[in-house]
Design a protein around this motif. Structure first.
Motif, PDB file in Angstrom:
ATOM      1  N   TYR A 153      -6.684   2.134  37.086  1.00 50.41           N
ATOM      2  CA  TYR A 153      -6.115   1.386  36.455  1.00 50.41           C
ATOM      3  C   TYR A 153      -5.043   1.693  35.845  1.00 50.41           C
ATOM      4  O   TYR A 153      -3.875   1.588  34.874  1.00 50.41           O
ATOM      5  CB  TYR A 153      -5.775  -0.344  37.322  1.00 50.41           C
ATOM      6  N   ARG A 154      -5.747   2.121  34.625  1.00 51.32           N
ATOM      7  CA  ARG A 154      -5.037   2.603  33.327  1.00 51.32           C
ATOM      8  C   ARG A 154      -3.629   3.436  33.592  1.00 51.32           C
ATOM      9  O   ARG A 154      -3.273   4.095  32.748  1.00 51.32           O
ATOM     10  CB  ARG A 154      -7.012   3.485  32.069  1.00 51.32           C
ATOM     11  N   GLN A 155      -4.340   4.300  34.776  1.00 46.41           N
ATOM     12  CA  GLN A 155      -2.818   5.580  35.151  1.00 46.41           C
ATOM     13  C   GLN A 155      -1.201   3.990  35.968  1.00 46.41           C
ATOM     14  O   GLN A 155      -0.865   5.401  36.185  1.00 46.41           O
ATOM     15  CB  GLN A 155      -3.292   6.407  36.064  1.00 46.41           C
ATOM     16  N   LYS A 199       1.842   2.322  27.329  1.00 46.12           N
ATOM     17  CA  LYS A 199       1.827   2.625  29.363  1.00 46.12           C
ATOM     18  C   LYS A 199       2.720   4.321  28.577  1.00 46.12           C
ATOM     19  O   LYS A 199       4.375   4.170  28.479  1.00 46.12           O
ATOM     20  CB  LYS A 199       1.977   1.380  29.664  1.00 46.12           C
ATOM     21  N   VAL A 235      -1.388   6.409  30.666  1.00 47.14           N
ATOM     22  CA  VAL A 235      -2.295   5.531  29.773  1.00 47.14           C
ATOM     23  C   VAL A 235      -1.214   4.192  29.235  1.00 47.14           C
ATOM     24  O   VAL A 235      -0.623   4.156  28.811  1.00 47.14           O
ATOM     25  CB  VAL A 235      -2.723   6.238  28.043  1.00 47.14           C
ATOM     26  N   CYS A 236      -1.953   3.325  30.780  1.00 47.24           N
ATOM     27  CA  CYS A 236      -1.229   1.644  29.830  1.00 47.24           C
ATOM     28  C   CYS A 236      -2.811   0.675  29.646  1.00 47.24           C
ATOM     29  O   CYS A 236      -3.447   0.731  30.902  1.00 47.24           O
ATOM     30  CB  CYS A 236      -1.235   1.544  31.917  1.00 47.24           C
ATOM     31  N   GLN A 237      -3.423   0.277  28.039  1.00 49.88           N
ATOM     32  CA  GLN A 237      -4.165  -0.450  28.181  1.00 49.88           C
ATOM     33  C   GLN A 237      -3.173  -1.592  26.835  1.00 49.88           C
ATOM     34  O   GLN A 237      -2.825  -0.368  26.249  1.00 49.88           O
ATOM     35  CB  GLN A 237      -4.865   0.160  28.233  1.00 49.88           C
ATOM     36  N   GLU A 259     -15.350   7.278  34.356  1.00 49.24           N
ATOM     37  CA  GLU A 259     -14.764   8.400  33.464  1.00 49.24           C
ATOM     38  C   GLU A 259     -15.352   9.309  32.972  1.00 49.24           C
ATOM     39  O   GLU A 259     -15.048  10.637  33.236  1.00 49.24           O
ATOM     40  CB  GLU A 259     -14.523   7.595  32.623  1.00 49.24           C
ATOM     41  N   GLN A 315     -11.156   0.909  35.851  1.00 45.65           N
ATOM     42  CA  GLN A 315     -10.327   0.586  35.161  1.00 45.65           C
ATOM     43  C   GLN A 315      -9.387   2.572  34.555  1.00 45.65           C
ATOM     44  O   GLN A 315      -8.940   3.135  34.256  1.00 45.65           O
ATOM     45  CB  GLN A 315     -10.948   1.068  33.512  1.00 45.65           C
ATOM     46  N   TRP A 316     -10.808   3.786  35.099  1.00 45.43           N
ATOM     47  CA  TRP A 316      -9.837   5.053  35.289  1.00 45.43           C
ATOM     48  C   TRP A 316      -8.998   5.101  35.751  1.00 45.43           C
ATOM     49  O   TRP A 316      -8.398   6.034  35.916  1.00 45.43           O
ATOM     50  CB  TRP A 316     -11.602   5.927  35.146  1.00 45.43           C
TER      51      TRP A 316
END
Lengths: 256, 742, 80
Positions: free
Chosen positions: B429-431, A144, A114-116, B737, B426-427
């Motif tokens: 690039y959040r990784q 992250k 999780v990167c946010q 998502e 976002q699903w």
């Protein structure tokens, strides 16, 4: 220029070491040097930072191998003598593995990296790492990680709460600790904890990646500034506000 | 020369036509015999087969690629090296390259994607550059198939797993879903690095007697014949060839990278080259050929991981995380020390010779002798037939629906925003770690990712872009659009497009229709590059993207860099303030062919792709950039798939602000909203700045039209769209998502 | 030669999201009989007979191979 000298420890696979170095050197203009993981007796440091990254690839378990690096004996001694030790993300995981901080990290509940940007609420501003914060201040910081799901046994958690060791918790922008605000499933929304003596602090969010307005937030600077202020004063200076009081989250949210 | 008695160059008793099993043609075999002046042995044959594979030799594409403009005042290194390099001033330069890892990702998505990222990172630090950003372009089949979701899940995790660990921010990308990619997904990875112009290192070996040093992991049987695997079509046996797929070790990559950068910084190396497809064979022949020298490799000195490895296996192994360097003999000790400190191996495996021969020996025994230049550069180029595909006439003349009586356009808008091709990524690039290195001032999710350059006022925007659908309908126009749109995205960020890299994904070029698509696409891209003044500095070709004979859409992926001279110019797509005017730069035409709208609501991929006037495109860029530099624009966002309506909706969603927008009356409402006309940018600005913008527009002959105003909590477009920002945001954010939730 | 197979598993009561996800996946494939899935690690050590000692195996497990806060371990020894 401040006389305080920071050391950023470089483990094989550390990758936020350069970022921490940059924030201290270029933004805060304090003395900072890298400490190689094989150094056994580095000299002349006032604060140590264990940076984020993937030490030894995190292949066995996050931080499990790094904690046996030659430099870690020095870190243990340094902490026992009351020196300030900050562990960020992988650095936090190493501090857990070596027992300087209680608990362990599980895989994120969502099973994904999780990167946010998230929000954390400062639940204890009376330690050297958060002294510059107002009580209950909400910070916008990025996380992250793949393993940031903090876990500790219930008995220990109770003790930690009582002693004010729970320093940062994932919250909404308004500072409400809710399940939705928790990016990884961490117990009680815990994002950062300190030891009993309050001189060792570990957190999952990355203050070094959020120390300039152009990067979206400069709230992270508060952590480094607090440390600096504590060291320069030679004693702890309260950021103000009331004595620490652990505030329960919305239990219906957290226990669901 | 070694004594003849020790040589075992005479061929073993090879089965007849074994070269065919290795993928070589009769004609290629004859060439090999004439180059060597004798029959090759098995080792030599293996080396030729991998180096002359399509993947390594570009034997089908070389001629068509010659048309690309590759020179420009900023270009320091054009195509032909590990990566291209262009100058950004201040004594600094950017290395950039893009590469495909499609077939490995189809059979093992996590490792296939991970090693793709690993390979492209090595290409960048092989130039002495420190990687500063990763991007990726992905194509999959429709997400309602479980296998496709498995591939997406694995590929994204693999990309993240590798680049996060090495510590390179992933700042941009794109992903689209289309039937033709179902069993042949595309995974194109791009990396860019920052290098001081005076520490750039190249791959040509120099200095007779200098040592050849293999740095990094030990060599195992990984990916034996991987390059030939990449040059085959996928079929039912592909999965059984899984041992071909390599496993990535990002931790070792990080150490190899730090060690190599330190070696370069300290001036200890003469040249450096990464080991990718075709392993030692390809890298050593490149280094020798480029330097005009020979190399001798003693395989007994190559650190091995597998037991009982044959010489040919050592020479073609694609084990990851390895680099090949040339250094002066008196530097070897220091080099070993640096590598020791980083905990990685550095083994002297040979030396530079003057005879131009790539010689493989096992201690005192000679195993292979091949003229390096011939191996590296004399692959017989293929003359392939071209034929315009018959399907085009049908598609171009297909009667498109009248679009006259489309009903609930608000509902259509919501469905477009929720469609897998347009919804929030976002699903994905959040990784990815987007922030490491503390330079990312433009996060993923906008027109392009942006990193600032510490110690300067500059920043760089990077975009990766392609549209297979347009290229399928018209590869020439589609190729032009791919370049134009990537450039437009950079312009929206306030960046001047300065250089390009490309990854060209096509079907089997031996089919004349496919090769026609390829040639047409190159022609379109080249023309767009010329008009827009963007040189191509590096690139990669991936053919044979087919499944059971069904080709993918022709899919050129464009990776582009834009320079922002003053990082305060960095502009974002979201609306900022109530009362700001919404203005359209450029004009809307009836361009519904190949649109997301036709596909989604009429299940139709037909018609002509949008018309593109490259001169207008260029003027729109100049107009937008001048307005940004004058500080007029509060936001800028490209109109692309989904048209004006989706572009405005995204500006609303990202800014958390509504808008009221008029619809042009000269078109049907559906067209005005969802036409995908090119050369359009939606901007917002303060009312008092309008006159200035109009003046800039007049000067550049660019239509500037006020179409609405920012404000409220809902988007109203004409009389047909009334939606709250909250409901748009919800469907836009939830799609991936919820599809990807188990 | 001794071969030591070390199994590291999540401690009882510790959340095992990977195990849960796998169980859900198995159920969606129709394997409703699966009551619980636990995912752990398997580590294989090879040790010379004359260097082998049970106590040092236990030490390796508790110091490095497993984290006693969240993980249990057990091991099997065989001759090879």
């Amino acid at each position: 220029m401040s006389k305080v000298r920071f050391g950023v420890i470089v483990f094989p696979g550390s990758n936020c070491d350069r970022d921490c170095y940059y924030v201290l050197k270029d933004l805060l203009q304090v003395k900072v040097d890298y400490i190689w993981h094989q150094e056994e007796k580095p000299k002349g440091f006032d604060c140590l930072i264990l940076p984020g990254g993937f030490s030894y690839g995190d292949y066995l378990r996050c931080g499990a191998i790094a904690r046996f690096s030659p430099v870690m004996e020095f870190v243990q001694d340094f902490a026992e003598q009351g020196g300030l030790v900050l562990g960020i993300c992988n650095g936090f995981q190493i501090l857990l593995e070596c027992g300087l901080l209680p608990g362990a990290m599980l895989r994120n509940q969502g099973l994904k990296f999780v990167c946010q940007f998230i929000y954390v609420r400062v639940d204890n501003n009376q330690i050297p790492f958060t002294g510059a914060a107002q009580p209950g201040q909400v910070l916008q910081l990025p996380v992250k990680h793949n393993e940031g799901n903090y876990y500790v046994e219930e008995e220990t958690l109770k003790e930690m709460k009582r002693r004010g060791q729970i320093v940062l918790r994932y919250s909404t922008k308004e500072g409400v600790v809710t399940r939705e605000a928790n990016p990884n499933g961490a117990l009680d929304n815990i994002a950062g904890i300190c030891n009993e003596r309050k001189n060792v602090f570990g957190l999952m969010p990355h203050p070094e990646n959020s120390s300039e307005p152009i990067l979206g937030s400069q709230d992270g600077l508060l952590i480094f500034k607090s440390m600096l202020q504590y060291m320069e004063d030679g004693e702890f200076r309260y950021g103000g506000g009331e004595e620490f009081r652990y505030e329960e989250g919305r239990e219906d949210d957290l226990d669901a | 020369m070694r004594k003849a008695g020790r040589m075992i160059l005479m061929p073993e008793n090879l089965p007849p036509k074994i070269y065919q099993d290795l993928g070589l043609t009769d004609y290629e075999y004859e060439r090999i015999v004439s180059i060597l002046g004798r029959q090759p042995n098995y080792l030599e044959l293996s080396m030729f087969s991998v180096r002359w594979s399509e993947h390594c030799s570009y034997k089908s594409s070389q001629k068509a690629l010659r048309d690309f403009p590759t020179e420009g005042k900023r270009v320091i290194q054009g195509p032909g090296e590990n990566a291209g390099i262009f100058s950004i001033g201040n004594g600094l330069a950017i290395a950039m390259k893009i590469e495909s890892h499609n077939h490995p990702s189809a059979v093992e998505p996590y490792q296939g994607a991970a090693t793709g990222v690993g390979g492209i990172i090595r290409d960048i630090f092989a130039m002495g550059a420190r990687p500063i950003a990763n991007l990726n372009s992905l194509r999959f089949g429709p997400l309602d198939r479980p296998k496709v979701r498995y591939l997406l899940e694995g590929v994204v995790a693999g990309i993240g797993g590798y680049s996060n660990c090495v510590g390179i921010p992933t700042i941009g990308g794109e992903v689209y879903f289309e039937d033709c990619y179902e069993a042949n997904p595309l995974v194109n990875a791009m990396c860019v690095g920052l290098v001081k112009t005076d520490t750039i290192i190249k791959s040509g070996a120099r200095g007779i007697g200098n040592k050849l040093i293999l740095i990094g992991s030990a060599t195992g049987r990984d990916g034996i014949h991987g390059a030939t695997f990449a040059s085959d079509e996928l079929d039912e046996s592909s999965e059984e060839r899984r041992p071909s797929v390599q496993v990535g070790d990002p931790f070792t990559e990080k150490l190899v990278m730090e060690a190599c950068l330190e070696l370069v910084e300290r001036g200890l190396l003469v040249s450096l080259q990464d080991l990718g497809a075709a392993g030692l064979t390809s890298s050593s022949s490149e280094m020798a050929a480029k330097g005009g020298v020979g190399l001798e490799i003693d395989i007994s000195r190559v650190p091995l991981r597998g037991e009982g490895m044959q010489p040919f296996e050592i020479m073609i192994s694609e084990s990851q995380e390895r680099m090949l360097a040339v250094a002066e003999p008196d530097k070897v000790e220091e080099i070993t020390k640096v590598c020791d400190r980083w905990g990685i191996r550095a083994a002297v495996i040979g030396q530079v010779t003057e005879d131009g021969i790539l010689r493989v020996v096992n201690e005192s025994q000679t195993l292979a002798e091949i003229p390096a230049r011939a191996l590296s550069q004399e692959v017989p180029l293929r003359n392939l037939e071209v034929r315009r595909p018959a399907y085009l006439d049908n598609l171009h003349h297909y009667p498109l629906p009248s679009l006259e009586s489309e009903k609930d356009l608000s509902q259509h808008m919501l469905e477009l925003l929720a469609s897998p091709n347009l919804c929030s990524r976002q699903w994905v690039y959040r990784q990815y770690d987007q922030l490491v290195e503390t330079n990312t001032i433009g996060l993923p999710g906008a027109d392009a990712g942006v990193v600032r350059i510490k110690g300067t006022h500059k920043a760089l925007a990077f975009k990766i872009d392609g549209n297979g659908r347009y290229c399928y309908l018209d590869p020439f126009a589609g190729g032009q659009i791919a370049v134009a749109e990537a450039a437009r995205n950079l312009v929206c960020r306030g960046a001047q497009p300065v250089a390009m890299t490309d990854c060209l994904n096509f079907g089997n070029p031996e089919k004349p229709e496919i090769y026609w698509q390829f040639v047409e696409c190159m022609r379109g891209m080249s023309q767009a590059c010329r008009v827009l003044g963007i040189p191509v500095v590096s690139g990669n070709v991936s053919f044979y993207n087919e499944n059971f004979g069904e080709p993918i859409y022709p899919t050129p992926t464009v990776g582009m860099a834009g320079l922002i001279e003053d990082m305060r110019w960095c502009t974002t797509p979201e609306f900022k303030d109530e009362g700001d005017l919404v203005v359209l730069l450029g004009e809307t035409h009836q361009d519904m062919g190949g649109s997301e709208y036709l596909k989604l609501f009429h299940d139709l991929i037909a018609g002509q792709p949008p018309a593109l006037d490259l001169d207008l495109e260029k003027r729109v860029h100049l107009c937008c950039l001048e307005a940004i530099r004058a500080g007029l624009l509060r936001s800028a966002h490209d109109c692309s798939e989904g048209g004006l309506a989706v572009a405005v909706a995204e500006s609303c969603i990202l800014g958390g602000l509504g808008a009221t927008v008029n619809i042009q009356e000269e078109h049907k409402q559906t067209v005005a909203l969802f036409s995908e006309s090119q050369s359009r940018i939606v901007v917002s600005l303060k009312e008092e700045d309008l006159l200035h913008l109009e003046e800039i527009g007049r000067r550049h002959k660019v239509p500037v039209k006020v179409i609405g105003m920012v404000g409220g909590d809902r988007l109203t477009m004409g009389k047909v769209i009334h939606l709250t920002v909250t409901e748009m945001k919800k469907v836009w954010e939830d799609t991936l998502e919820s599809i990807m939730r188990i | 030669m001794k071969r030591v197979l070390v199994y590291v598993t999540p401690k009882k009561g510790i959340l095992d999201p990977a195990g849960q996800a796998t169980q859900r996946a198995l159920q969606s494939l129709g394997y409703h009989e699966v009551e619980e899935v636990k995912i752990g690690k398997y580590i294989q050590l090879t040790i010379q007979d004359n260097n082998f000692s049970e106590s040092s195996i236990k030490e390796m497990c508790s110091r490095l191979l497993a984290n006693p806060v969240i993980e249990d371990y057990h091991y099997e020894v065989s001759d090879v």
